[in-house]
Design a protein around this motif. Structure first.
Motif, PDB file in Angstrom:
ATOM      1  N   ASN A 123      22.334  25.088  49.355  1.00 14.89           N
ATOM      2  CA  ASN A 123      23.286  25.621  48.385  1.00 14.89           C
ATOM      3  C   ASN A 123      24.532  24.738  48.236  1.00 14.89           C
ATOM      4  O   ASN A 123      25.434  25.056  47.467  1.00 14.89           O
ATOM      5  CB  ASN A 123      23.691  27.061  48.734  1.00 14.89           C
ATOM      6  CG  ASN A 123      24.607  27.173  49.943  1.00 14.89           C
ATOM      7  OD1 ASN A 123      25.118  26.180  50.465  1.00 14.89           O
ATOM      8  ND2 ASN A 123      24.830  28.386  50.396  1.00 14.89           N
ATOM      9  N   GLY A 124      24.587  23.633  48.963  1.00 17.54           N
ATOM     10  CA  GLY A 124      25.662  22.658  48.803  1.00 17.54           C
ATOM     11  C   GLY A 124      26.910  22.910  49.603  1.00 17.54           C
ATOM     12  O   GLY A 124      27.759  22.022  49.735  1.00 17.54           O
ATOM     13  N   GLU A 125      27.068  24.102  50.184  1.00 14.77           N
ATOM     14  CA  GLU A 125      28.332  24.469  50.824  1.00 14.77           C
ATOM     15  C   GLU A 125      28.325  24.150  52.311  1.00 14.77           C
ATOM     16  O   GLU A 125      28.486  25.027  53.165  1.00 14.77           O
ATOM     17  CB  GLU A 125      28.638  25.939  50.572  1.00 14.77           C
ATOM     18  CG  GLU A 125      28.919  26.234  49.109  1.00 14.77           C
ATOM     19  CD  GLU A 125      29.353  27.662  48.878  1.00 14.77           C
ATOM     20  OE1 GLU A 125      28.952  28.548  49.655  1.00 14.77           O
ATOM     21  OE2 GLU A 125      30.100  27.904  47.916  1.00 14.77           O
ATOM     22  N   PHE A 126      28.165  22.882  52.621  1.00 16.97           N
ATOM     23  CA  PHE A 126      28.247  22.413  54.007  1.00 16.97           C
ATOM     24  C   PHE A 126      29.231  21.252  54.052  1.00 16.97           C
ATOM     25  O   PHE A 126      29.511  20.616  53.025  1.00 16.97           O
ATOM     26  CB  PHE A 126      26.873  21.984  54.525  1.00 16.97           C
ATOM     27  CG  PHE A 126      26.156  21.009  53.629  1.00 16.97           C
ATOM     28  CD1 PHE A 126      26.361  19.647  53.742  1.00 16.97           C
ATOM     29  CD2 PHE A 126      25.274  21.465  52.660  1.00 16.97           C
ATOM     30  CE1 PHE A 126      25.712  18.740  52.908  1.00 16.97           C
ATOM     31  CE2 PHE A 126      24.607  20.574  51.818  1.00 16.97           C
ATOM     32  CZ  PHE A 126      24.831  19.212  51.942  1.00 16.97           C
ATOM     33  N   THR A 127      29.785  21.007  55.227  1.00 19.00           N
ATOM     34  CA  THR A 127      30.886  20.058  55.320  1.00 19.00           C
ATOM     35  C   THR A 127      30.803  19.166  56.548  1.00 19.00           C
ATOM     36  O   THR A 127      30.237  19.537  57.573  1.00 19.00           O
ATOM     37  CB  THR A 127      32.240  20.801  55.366  1.00 19.00           C
ATOM     38  OG1 THR A 127      32.230  21.734  56.449  1.00 19.00           O
ATOM     39  CG2 THR A 127      32.517  21.532  54.057  1.00 19.00           C
ATOM     40  N   VAL A 128      31.432  18.011  56.429  1.00 16.92           N
ATOM     41  CA  VAL A 128      31.711  17.109  57.541  1.00 16.92           C
ATOM     42  C   VAL A 128      33.146  17.373  57.980  1.00 16.92           C
ATOM     43  O   VAL A 128      34.052  17.454  57.135  1.00 16.92           O
ATOM     44  CB  VAL A 128      31.565  15.641  57.112  1.00 16.92           C
ATOM     45  CG1 VAL A 128      31.933  14.702  58.256  1.00 16.92           C
ATOM     46  CG2 VAL A 128      30.160  15.361  56.596  1.00 16.92           C
ATOM     47  N   ASN A 129      33.368  17.505  59.279  1.00 22.92           N
ATOM     48  CA  ASN A 129      34.692  17.896  59.773  1.00 22.92           C
ATOM     49  C   ASN A 129      35.158  17.004  60.917  1.00 22.92           C
ATOM     50  O   ASN A 129      34.471  16.892  61.932  1.00 22.92           O
ATOM     51  CB  ASN A 129      34.647  19.344  60.281  1.00 22.92           C
ATOM     52  CG  ASN A 129      34.265  20.326  59.194  1.00 22.92           C
ATOM     53  OD1 ASN A 129      35.125  20.909  58.553  1.00 22.92           O
ATOM     54  ND2 ASN A 129      32.977  20.504  58.983  1.00 22.92           N
ATOM     55  N   ILE A 130      36.321  16.404  60.735  1.00 21.20           N
ATOM     56  CA  ILE A 130      36.943  15.597  61.779  1.00 21.20           C
ATOM     57  C   ILE A 130      38.386  16.080  61.933  1.00 21.20           C
ATOM     58  O   ILE A 130      39.187  15.972  60.994  1.00 21.20           O
ATOM     59  CB  ILE A 130      36.936  14.096  61.435  1.00 21.20           C
ATOM     60  CG1 ILE A 130      35.511  13.607  61.154  1.00 21.20           C
ATOM     61  CG2 ILE A 130      37.574  13.292  62.568  1.00 21.20           C
ATOM     62  CD1 ILE A 130      35.447  12.181  60.626  1.00 21.20           C
ATOM     63  N   SER A 143      33.441  25.506  56.485  1.00 21.94           N
ATOM     64  CA  SER A 143      34.903  25.392  56.567  1.00 21.94           C
ATOM     65  C   SER A 143      35.569  25.308  55.210  1.00 21.94           C
ATOM     66  O   SER A 143      36.800  25.244  55.121  1.00 21.94           O
ATOM     67  CB  SER A 143      35.273  24.160  57.400  1.00 21.94           C
ATOM     68  OG  SER A 143      34.683  22.992  56.847  1.00 21.94           O
ATOM     69  N   LEU A 144      34.790  25.340  54.128  1.00 21.23           N
ATOM     70  CA  LEU A 144      35.369  25.338  52.788  1.00 21.23           C
ATOM     71  C   LEU A 144      36.279  26.541  52.551  1.00 21.23           C
ATOM     72  O   LEU A 144      37.183  26.477  51.706  1.00 21.23           O
ATOM     73  CB  LEU A 144      34.265  25.324  51.729  1.00 21.23           C
ATOM     74  CG  LEU A 144      33.612  23.968  51.468  1.00 21.23           C
ATOM     75  CD1 LEU A 144      32.386  24.143  50.591  1.00 21.23           C
ATOM     76  CD2 LEU A 144      34.605  23.006  50.834  1.00 21.23           C
ATOM     77  N   LYS A 145      36.059  27.627  53.305  1.00 23.43           N
ATOM     78  CA  LYS A 145      36.906  28.804  53.112  1.00 23.43           C
ATOM     79  C   LYS A 145      38.381  28.476  53.370  1.00 23.43           C
ATOM     80  O   LYS A 145      39.265  28.900  52.623  1.00 23.43           O
ATOM     81  CB  LYS A 145      36.420  29.938  54.016  1.00 23.43           C
ATOM     82  CG  LYS A 145      35.045  30.479  53.620  1.00 23.43           C
ATOM     83  CD  LYS A 145      34.586  31.599  54.519  1.00 23.43           C
ATOM     84  CE  LYS A 145      34.106  31.119  55.857  1.00 23.43           C
ATOM     85  NZ  LYS A 145      32.866  30.318  55.786  1.00 23.43           N
ATOM     86  N   PHE A 146      38.655  27.736  54.427  1.00 22.16           N
ATOM     87  CA  PHE A 146      40.032  27.325  54.715  1.00 22.16           C
ATOM     88  C   PHE A 146      40.586  26.458  53.577  1.00 22.16           C
ATOM     89  O   PHE A 146      41.750  26.576  53.201  1.00 22.16           O
ATOM     90  CB  PHE A 146      40.085  26.503  56.009  1.00 22.16           C
ATOM     91  CG  PHE A 146      39.764  27.252  57.264  1.00 22.16           C
ATOM     92  CD1 PHE A 146      40.772  27.765  58.065  1.00 22.16           C
ATOM     93  CD2 PHE A 146      38.457  27.427  57.674  1.00 22.16           C
ATOM     94  CE1 PHE A 146      40.486  28.430  59.243  1.00 22.16           C
ATOM     95  CE2 PHE A 146      38.151  28.091  58.848  1.00 22.16           C
ATOM     96  CZ  PHE A 146      39.174  28.599  59.632  1.00 22.16           C
ATOM     97  N   CYS A 147      39.737  25.590  53.048  1.00 18.70           N
ATOM     98  CA  CYS A 147      40.184  24.670  51.998  1.00 18.70           C
ATOM     99  C   CYS A 147      40.484  25.405  50.699  1.00 18.70           C
ATOM    100  O   CYS A 147      41.387  25.006  49.954  1.00 18.70           O
ATOM    101  CB  CYS A 147      39.146  23.581  51.784  1.00 18.70           C
ATOM    102  SG  CYS A 147      38.854  22.554  53.241  1.00 18.70           S
ATOM    103  N   THR A 205      36.409  24.974  63.179  1.00 23.47           N
ATOM    104  CA  THR A 205      37.651  25.327  62.481  1.00 23.47           C
ATOM    105  C   THR A 205      38.739  24.265  62.498  1.00 23.47           C
ATOM    106  O   THR A 205      39.620  24.279  61.630  1.00 23.47           O
ATOM    107  CB  THR A 205      38.246  26.612  63.101  1.00 23.47           C
ATOM    108  OG1 THR A 205      38.548  26.394  64.493  1.00 23.47           O
ATOM    109  CG2 THR A 205      37.279  27.783  62.973  1.00 23.47           C
ATOM    110  N   ALA A 206      38.724  23.347  63.449  1.00 22.43           N
ATOM    111  CA  ALA A 206      39.884  22.484  63.692  1.00 22.43           C
ATOM    112  C   ALA A 206      40.317  21.678  62.475  1.00 22.43           C
ATOM    113  O   ALA A 206      41.494  21.670  62.096  1.00 22.43           O
ATOM    114  CB  ALA A 206      39.599  21.543  64.859  1.00 22.43           C
TER     115      ALA A 206
END
Length: 272
Positions: free
Chosen positions: A92-99, A186-190, A211-212
Motif C-alpha cells: 500500500n506504499g505506506e512504509f518508511t526508512v528511518n534514521i 512513522s508517517l503518522k508523526f510526519c 519512533t525515534a
C-alpha cells in the motif's frame, strides 16, 4: 544532514527494487514479519553510518533481533530500515526508512523517507523541519513544515492502520473529533509535523527505532510526544522492569502542544 538524507534515499532504492519483485517473508522470534528488504536496507544504512560517523554507535532493529546490541552511549543512532513491514507486504506504499540521532535520551535529528510515495521528511532540534519530494532518486526542493494550531471545529485524529487497540479507541472517544484518518508506519508523526493532522494516540507496543526519527521530525516542527503519564518520551531505555530494552511505553503525539492541556484521562497537562 545532507549525507544522511542521501543515505536514506539509497536505502529506499534498495527497498523499491524488492518491492517491484518477489517479497520473501519470514517470521522473527516475536512473531513479527521480516523480509529481505528489511535486512538489505539495514545493511546499506549500517555501512553508510560507519563511513559517516564511525564513532557513533548504531542501534538497528534487525541487528538487535540477532543479539547485536552496542554498548550504552549518550549519543547514538536508532535505525528502522523498513518501518511498516506489513504495509510493505500488502503493497500500500505506506512504509518508511528511518534514521534517528539520539543525544541524552532526546531525538535531536531524524530522517523519514517513504520511497514508494516519494516523500521525504527531516528535522533537526533548534533548526526546524522540512519536507521534499523524491523522484528517480533525486531530492527536490526542501519545504519548511510546521505543526498547525488545533482547529476550533475539532481535531483530526490519526489512527494506526495495522495496530488500532481498544485503549486507543477509548482514548479517541474522549476527544472532540472533527475527522479520523489512518496512516501506516512513522508517517503518522510526519502528518502531524506538516500540519495535516492534530493527534496520534498509540496504546500499543512500539520500539524506539519505530519512533525515534519521526519523533525528531515532529519535535523540530513544534510538536510533542509524551507518555500517557505526561512525560516526554525518552530514548536509550535499557534494563526496564517488566519489559525489554528499547521498548516504548504507550504515548500520545500531538502537533499543537496546547492540545496537551485539554487532554483528560491517561494523558495529563503540563507535560513539557
Amino acid at each position: 544532514m545532507t549525507k544522511l538524507v542521501e543515505l536514506a534515499i539509497v536505502a529506499g532504492a534498495t527497498i523499491l527494487e524488492i518491492y517491484a519483485d518477489t517479497i520473501d517473508i519470514s517470521e522473527k522470534g516475536d512473531g513479527s514479519p521480516v523480509t529481505q528488504a528489511d535486512t538489505q536496507a539495514e545493511a546499506v544504512i549500517l555501512k553508510g553510518l560507519a563511513d559517516l560517523a564511525p564513532d557513533t554507535p548504531v542501534v538497528a532493529e534487525e541487528a538487535v533481533s540477532t543479539g547485536n546490541v552496542p554498548a550504552p552511549s549518550e549519543r547514538f543512532f536508532l535505525v528502522d530500515p523498513l518501518d511498516g513491514t506489513r504495509e510493505f507486504i500488502s503493497r500500500n506504499g505506506e512504509f518508511t526508512v528511518n534514521i534517528g540521532l539520539i543525544d541524552g535520551g532526546v531525538p535531536v535529528a531524524g530522517i523519514v523517507y517513504a520511497p514508494a510515495l516519494g516523500e521525504l521528511f527531516w528535522g533537526v532540534a533548534g533548526e526546524g523541519a522540512w519536507r521534499a519530494a523524491v523522484k528517480d532518486g533525486q531530492c527536490g526542493p526542501a519545504e519548511a513544515i510546521a505543526v498547525r494550531a488545533q482547529p476550533d471545529e475539532g481535531l483530526t485524529v490519526l489512527a494506526s492502520r495495522s495496530h488500532m487497540s481498544p485503549e486507543s479507541a477509548a482514548f479517541i472517544e474522549k476527544l472532540k473529533v472533527a475527522d479520523m484518518t489512518s496512516a501506516g508506519s512513522s508517517l503518522k508523526f510526519c502528518r502531524l509535523a506538516q500540519g495535516a493532522a492534530d493527534i496520534y494516540p498509540r496504546h500499543g507496543r512500539t520500539m524506539e527505532w519505530d519512533t525515534a526519527a519521526a519523533d525528531a521530525v515532529l519535535r523540530a516542527a513544534g510538536g510533542a510526544v509524551v507518555t500517557t503519564h505526561g512525560t516526554p518520551l525518552v530514548y536509550g531505555k535499557r534494563d526496564q522492569a517488566g519489559d525489554s530494552d528499547f521498548a516504548n511505553p504507550y504515548f500520545v503525539a500531538v502537533g499543537d502542544r496546547e492540545i496537551l492541556s485539554s487532554l483528560t484521562g491517561p494523558a495529563v497537562a503540563g507535560a513539557l
